[in-house]
Scaffold this motif. Structure first.
Motif, PDB file in Angstrom:
ATOM      1  N   LEU A  12       0.821  -1.208   0.000  1.00  0.00           N
ATOM      2  CA  LEU A  12       0.000   0.000   0.000  1.00  0.00           C
ATOM      3  C   LEU A  12       0.857   1.261   0.000  1.00  0.00           C
ATOM      4  O   LEU A  12       0.432   2.307  -0.509  1.00  0.00           O
ATOM      5  CB  LEU A  12      -0.917  -0.002   1.226  1.00  0.00           C
ATOM      6  N   SER A  13       2.060   1.172   0.555  1.00  0.00           N
ATOM      7  CA  SER A  13       2.959   2.333   0.580  1.00  0.00           C
ATOM      8  C   SER A  13       3.629   2.562  -0.767  1.00  0.00           C
ATOM      9  O   SER A  13       4.324   3.565  -0.946  1.00  0.00           O
ATOM     10  CB  SER A  13       4.040   2.137   1.650  1.00  0.00           C
ATOM     11  N   TYR A  14       3.469   1.625  -1.699  1.00  0.00           N
ATOM     12  CA  TYR A  14       4.111   1.677  -3.009  1.00  0.00           C
ATOM     13  C   TYR A  14       5.588   2.064  -2.856  1.00  0.00           C
ATOM     14  O   TYR A  14       6.033   3.137  -3.271  1.00  0.00           O
ATOM     15  CB  TYR A  14       3.384   2.667  -3.924  1.00  0.00           C
ATOM     16  N   PRO A  15       6.383   1.159  -2.250  1.00  0.00           N
ATOM     17  CA  PRO A  15       7.766   1.515  -1.900  1.00  0.00           C
ATOM     18  C   PRO A  15       8.784   1.323  -3.022  1.00  0.00           C
ATOM     19  O   PRO A  15       9.962   1.593  -2.825  1.00  0.00           O
ATOM     20  CB  PRO A  15       8.067   0.537  -0.757  1.00  0.00           C
ATOM     21  N   GLY A  16       8.344   0.825  -4.186  1.00  0.00           N
ATOM     22  CA  GLY A  16       9.286   0.497  -5.245  1.00  0.00           C
ATOM     23  C   GLY A  16      10.172   1.657  -5.651  1.00  0.00           C
ATOM     24  O   GLY A  16      11.400   1.526  -5.758  1.00  0.00           O
ATOM     25  N   ALA A  17       9.559   2.832  -5.878  1.00  0.00           N
ATOM     26  CA  ALA A  17      10.329   3.998  -6.318  1.00  0.00           C
ATOM     27  C   ALA A  17      11.322   4.435  -5.248  1.00  0.00           C
ATOM     28  O   ALA A  17      12.473   4.776  -5.543  1.00  0.00           O
ATOM     29  CB  ALA A  17       9.382   5.141  -6.661  1.00  0.00           C
ATOM     30  N   ALA A  18      10.883   4.425  -3.978  1.00  0.00           N
ATOM     31  CA  ALA A  18      11.766   4.847  -2.892  1.00  0.00           C
ATOM     32  C   ALA A  18      12.927   3.869  -2.716  1.00  0.00           C
ATOM     33  O   ALA A  18      14.083   4.286  -2.558  1.00  0.00           O
ATOM     34  CB  ALA A  18      10.976   4.969  -1.591  1.00  0.00           C
ATOM     35  N   MET A  19      12.648   2.572  -2.759  1.00  0.00           N
ATOM     36  CA  MET A  19      13.713   1.587  -2.559  1.00  0.00           C
ATOM     37  C   MET A  19      14.672   1.574  -3.745  1.00  0.00           C
ATOM     38  O   MET A  19      15.878   1.366  -3.576  1.00  0.00           O
ATOM     39  CB  MET A  19      13.095   0.200  -2.325  1.00  0.00           C
ATOM     40  N   ARG A  20      14.144   1.813  -4.939  1.00  0.00           N
ATOM     41  CA  ARG A  20      15.012   1.912  -6.112  1.00  0.00           C
ATOM     42  C   ARG A  20      15.938   3.127  -5.990  1.00  0.00           C
ATOM     43  O   ARG A  20      17.124   3.052  -6.299  1.00  0.00           O
ATOM     44  CB  ARG A  20      14.169   2.017  -7.378  1.00  0.00           C
ATOM     45  N   ALA A  21      15.369   4.237  -5.515  1.00  0.00           N
ATOM     46  CA  ALA A  21      16.182   5.440  -5.332  1.00  0.00           C
ATOM     47  C   ALA A  21      17.197   5.261  -4.208  1.00  0.00           C
ATOM     48  O   ALA A  21      18.224   5.947  -4.181  1.00  0.00           O
ATOM     49  CB  ALA A  21      15.282   6.642  -5.037  1.00  0.00           C
ATOM     50  N   GLY A  22      16.900   4.360  -3.275  1.00  0.00           N
ATOM     51  CA  GLY A  22      17.815   4.119  -2.163  1.00  0.00           C
ATOM     52  C   GLY A  22      19.038   3.317  -2.546  1.00  0.00           C
ATOM     53  O   GLY A  22      20.030   3.288  -1.797  1.00  0.00           O
ATOM     54  N   ILE A  23      19.006   2.652  -3.687  1.00  0.00           N
ATOM     55  CA  ILE A  23      20.176   1.902  -4.164  1.00  0.00           C
ATOM     56  C   ILE A  23      21.153   2.884  -4.803  1.00  0.00           C
ATOM     57  O   ILE A  23      20.758   3.686  -5.654  1.00  0.00           O
ATOM     58  CB  ILE A  23      19.757   0.832  -5.194  1.00  0.00           C
ATOM     59  N   PRO A  24      22.417   2.867  -4.415  1.00  0.00           N
ATOM     60  CA  PRO A  24      23.393   3.771  -5.047  1.00  0.00           C
ATOM     61  C   PRO A  24      23.373   3.632  -6.565  1.00  0.00           C
ATOM     62  O   PRO A  24      23.271   2.507  -7.081  1.00  0.00           O
ATOM     63  CB  PRO A  24      24.731   3.310  -4.460  1.00  0.00           C
ATOM     64  N   TYR A  25      23.478   4.758  -7.270  1.00  0.00           N
ATOM     65  CA  TYR A  25      23.339   4.733  -8.727  1.00  0.00           C
ATOM     66  C   TYR A  25      24.316   3.775  -9.417  1.00  0.00           C
ATOM     67  O   TYR A  25      23.913   3.055 -10.335  1.00  0.00           O
ATOM     68  CB  TYR A  25      23.495   6.146  -9.289  1.00  0.00           C
ATOM     69  N   PRO A  26      25.592   3.736  -9.024  1.00  0.00           N
ATOM     70  CA  PRO A  26      26.503   2.786  -9.686  1.00  0.00           C
ATOM     71  C   PRO A  26      26.033   1.333  -9.558  1.00  0.00           C
ATOM     72  O   PRO A  26      26.204   0.544 -10.487  1.00  0.00           O
ATOM     73  CB  PRO A  26      27.832   3.016  -8.961  1.00  0.00           C
ATOM     74  N   TRP A  27      25.459   0.996  -8.402  1.00  0.00           N
ATOM     75  CA  TRP A  27      24.957  -0.369  -8.210  1.00  0.00           C
ATOM     76  C   TRP A  27      23.765  -0.623  -9.120  1.00  0.00           C
ATOM     77  O   TRP A  27      23.641  -1.692  -9.702  1.00  0.00           O
ATOM     78  CB  TRP A  27      24.566  -0.598  -6.760  1.00  0.00           C
ATOM     79  N   ARG A  28      22.879   0.376  -9.201  1.00  0.00           N
ATOM     80  CA  ARG A  28      21.708   0.213 -10.074  1.00  0.00           C
ATOM     81  C   ARG A  28      22.141   0.015 -11.522  1.00  0.00           C
ATOM     82  O   ARG A  28      21.614  -0.838 -12.234  1.00  0.00           O
ATOM     83  CB  ARG A  28      20.811   1.452  -9.984  1.00  0.00           C
ATOM     84  N   HIS A  29      23.088   0.849 -11.948  1.00  0.00           N
ATOM     85  CA  HIS A  29      23.530   0.812 -13.342  1.00  0.00           C
ATOM     86  C   HIS A  29      24.301  -0.466 -13.662  1.00  0.00           C
ATOM     87  O   HIS A  29      24.156  -1.020 -14.764  1.00  0.00           O
ATOM     88  CB  HIS A  29      24.407   2.037 -13.620  1.00  0.00           C
TER      89      HIS A  29
END
Length: 296
Positions: free
Chosen positions: A87-104
């Motif tokens: 219900l909190s729709y945390p996907g965007a927040a948790m994705r933003a919480g991952i350091p960008y180099p790790w995401r990339h």
């Protein structure tokens, strides 16, 4: 005996601690970037805390020694906790919480892998999703399976984590506030999905409640936490927990999914009306220009 006493784990599990810490850190890091509202933040932390209490506190002793307490635990693991997290729709927040180099470097390539995409497509297929959601409840309540799961600590943890993961996947599908795409299901299919999960829960809960014999003797064999509660009464309360609160959570989910459907439909109608107004205005201007040109 204070609150801290009850928050101590009955059986310490590094897996629970690490999983909860990762989720908490990612959400806390990304919540500002994602601009999550206070209501969404409260929903996430409540859901995460509920999962922790059901997995890693002294209450686990009672979950292992009373059937109705076990059903209360799974109500939290499969319904309440995942429901509030989704219900909190945390996907965007948790994705933003991952350091960008790790995401990339790691997250994006992993999500683009054919095997991962295929697995997600299968697990998030509406038929598979509802079968898994209801089927896991039935599977772990099969008397022989339940007997072994309550005696083997490894299988016991597999059972609990399977409920958590499946609950998160199911409620993520149902409570996704976005239109499709990018959401995997259209708003109408989300309503159908959660409504389809209600009758099997009612049937199983009623069967356990009205059963004339003890279905789960493992609690009597291992010793019950509440000696004043008879085995049949314990079983009946457990059946009621599956029958009524479990089904009611699905009803609430259906209402929220219907609300998203109405909101998205209204938004789509507004876009269509605006587009129609723009088209009509353009036609009017074109006609006026043509008339003006003919007059000259």
């Amino acid at each position: 005996m204070n609150v801290l006493y009850w928050l101590e784990p009955w059986e310490p599990s590094p897996t629970v601690v690490i999983a909860m810490l990762i989720a908490a850190v990612l959400f806390a890091r990304g919540v500002r970037k994602a601009k999550a509202s206070v209501a969404r933040q409260l929903s996430f932390w409540f859901g995460l805390a509920a999962l922790y209490v059901a997995l890693h506190t002294r209450l686990d002793y009672f979950f292992e020694h009373e059937f109705f307490m076990h059903r209360a635990q799974h109500l939290v693991l499969h319904h309440l906790g995942p429901f509030f997290i989704a219900l909190s729709y945390p996907g965007a927040a948790m994705r933003a919480g991952i350091p960008y180099p790790w995401r990339h470097r790691f997250v994006r390539p992993a999500l683009r892998m054919r095997g991962v995409r295929t697995m997600l497509d299968v697990l998030f297929h509406p038929v598979i999703a509802v079968v898994l959601f209801v089927g896991l409840i039935y599977f772990w309540l099969l008397a022989p399976v339940h007997f072994v799961a309550m005696l083997d600590w490894r299988l016991y943890r597999v059972m609990n984590w399977s409920m958590v993961i499946d609950g998160l996947m199911f409620w993520w599908l149902v409570l996704d506030p976005r239109p499709a795409p990018p959401a995997r299901l259209s708003p109408g299919r989300r309503v159908v999905l959660v409504v389809a999960a209600i009758p099997p829960q009612i049937v199983l809960g009623a069967f356990i409640f009205f059963s004339p014999r003890e279905l789960y003797p493992v609690y009597s064999i291992c010793g019950r936490a509440f000696t004043w509660l008879s085995p049949m009464r314990d079983q009946q309360i457990g059946g009621l927990l599956l029958w009524i609160p479990g089904s009611m959570m699905s009803v609430i989910g259906a209402v929220l999914a219907l609300r998203h459907w109405m909101r998205l439909s209204a938004r789509a109608r507004l876009r269509e009306e605006k587009q129609a107004d723009v088209t009509a205005s353009a036609r009017t201007r074109t006609s006026s220009s043509a008339v003006h040109a003919n007059q000259h």
